[in-house]
Structures are given as structure tokens and as C-alpha cells.
Design an enzyme around this catalytic site. Structure first.
Site, PDB file in Angstrom:
ATOM      1  N   ARG A  40      46.252  36.916  37.468  1.00 20.70           N
ATOM      2  CA  ARG A  40      45.770  35.532  37.523  1.00 20.70           C
ATOM      3  C   ARG A  40      45.095  35.231  38.856  1.00 20.70           C
ATOM      4  NH1 ARG A  40      50.426  32.416  36.184  1.00 20.70           N
ATOM      5  NH2 ARG A  40      50.480  31.419  38.196  1.00 20.70           N
ATOM      6  N   GLY A  45      49.384  37.638  45.252  1.00 19.78           N
ATOM      7  CA  GLY A  45      49.092  39.069  45.129  1.00 19.78           C
ATOM      8  C   GLY A  45      47.655  39.333  44.737  1.00 19.78           C
ATOM      9  N   CYS A  46      47.146  38.547  43.795  1.00 17.67           N
ATOM     10  CA  CYS A  46      45.772  38.740  43.318  1.00 17.67           C
ATOM     11  C   CYS A  46      44.764  38.391  44.412  1.00 17.67           C
ATOM     12  CB  CYS A  46      45.532  37.910  42.065  1.00 17.67           C
ATOM     13  SG  CYS A  46      46.596  38.423  40.685  1.00 17.67           S
ATOM     14  N   THR A  47      45.100  37.412  45.231  1.00 12.25           N
ATOM     15  CA  THR A  47      44.225  37.025  46.335  1.00 12.25           C
ATOM     16  C   THR A  47      44.147  38.139  47.375  1.00 12.25           C
ATOM     17  OG1 THR A  47      44.666  34.676  45.979  1.00 12.25           O
ATOM     18  CG2 THR A  47      43.872  35.315  48.167  1.00 12.25           C
ATOM     19  N   ALA A  50      42.047  41.003  45.984  1.00 11.66           N
ATOM     20  CA  ALA A  50      40.614  40.674  45.972  1.00 11.66           C
ATOM     21  C   ALA A  50      40.029  40.678  47.387  1.00 11.66           C
ATOM     22  CB  ALA A  50      40.391  39.317  45.308  1.00 11.66           C
TER      23      ALA A  50
END
Length: 154
Positions: A40, A45-47, A50
């Protein structure tokens, strides 16, 4: 669930990017593609994952690698994520998780005693001919970019 392995053709797809433009995997043949699936946009974590890819884009470019991030988010949410994090690569909206299912990353997950379906963080390096070259499925989000670069540099 599909378990895709290196050496097999990468399943083709068309998804809309953060600007609502269609992106078709097979039209990118001739370059390597790092297809990374994440749960998401705008989560911690995704930030971090990325940002690592953003900060190493020049090195990835030197290896002729295009980065495509896939999540079950809407294009609008991906636009916000791209703008907020100043991302320099394409994010794709897989709202119906059809591509996630094709790649076998839409799975039952357990978190804090609850079970639900979601994206298992996995990346696929696709070669210039459209075949899976390598599958990355064991990494920490903060190290993902380095794991990919280490593989490319070997």
C-alpha cells in the site's frame, strides 16, 4: 497461487499508472524491468522501499532497468504518493489485484491475529526478452534497492 520462477515468460498485462495512462509490460521489451509489488502506498515500509529505488535510479538506469511499482491502490493515491515522495519512476494501479494474482503475490496474510488477503512484497527482474530473470522475495524494505543493485552488479 502461481509460483513464478526465473526462466519463465513474465505474464503480460496493462495497468494504468499514477497519471491514468496505460502501461503494457510487453511494450517495454528491449529493457530490463524491475516489477516490484508492494502492499500500500504511503505506508512506512512501502515509503522506505520507494525512496531507496528513487535514490538509486541513476544506478538502475545504468543497468538499463525500468522500475515499475505495483499495488492495489487507485491512480489518485499513487499520484499523491509520487508527488509527496518525489518518486522518479512509474507506479501502477492494480485495484482488482488481477496482476498481483497472475504473479502469485496476492496471498493470505496474518497480522496481529487477523487474516486477510493482500500483497506479499516481492520483486521480479524481467530481462530484455520478457522472461523472468530473477525473483527477489527475501529482503528488508530499507535494503531492497541494494539487494537489486548487488544482483545487477554481479
Amino acid at each position: 497461487m502461481n509460483t513464478l520462477t526465473a526462466g519463465t515468460p513474465a505474464p503480460d498485462f496493462t495497468l494504468n499508472d499514477q497519471d491514468n495512462n496505460p502501461v503494457t509490460l510487453s511494450k517495454l521489451q528491449g529493457k530490463k524491468v524491475l516489477l516490484y509489488f508492494y502492499p500500500r502506498a504511503s505506508t512506512p515500509g512501502c515509503t522506505v522501499q520507494a525512496q531507496g529505488l528513487r535514490d538509486t535510479k541513476a544506478e538502475l538506469d545504468a543497468h538499463n532497468v525500468i522500475v515499475l511499482g505495483v499495488s492495489p491502490d487507485t491512480p489518485k493515491k499513487l499520484t499523491n504518493f509520487t508527488n509527496k515522495q518525489e518518486l522518479n519512476f512509474t507506479l501502477l494501479a492494480d485495484e482488482e489485484h488481477e496482476v498481483c494474482e497472475k504473479y502469485g503475490v496476492w496471498q493470505l496474510k496474518k497480522f496481529m491475529g487477523k487474516e486477510n488477503m493482500g500483497v506479499v512484497r516481492t520483486s521480479f527482474l524481467i530481462d530484455e526478452s520478457g522472461n523472468l530473470e530473477h525473483v527477489f522475495n527475501k529482503f528488508k524494505t530499507k535494503d531492497h534497492h541494494q539487494v537489486v543493485l548487488d544482483y545487477l552488479n554481479q
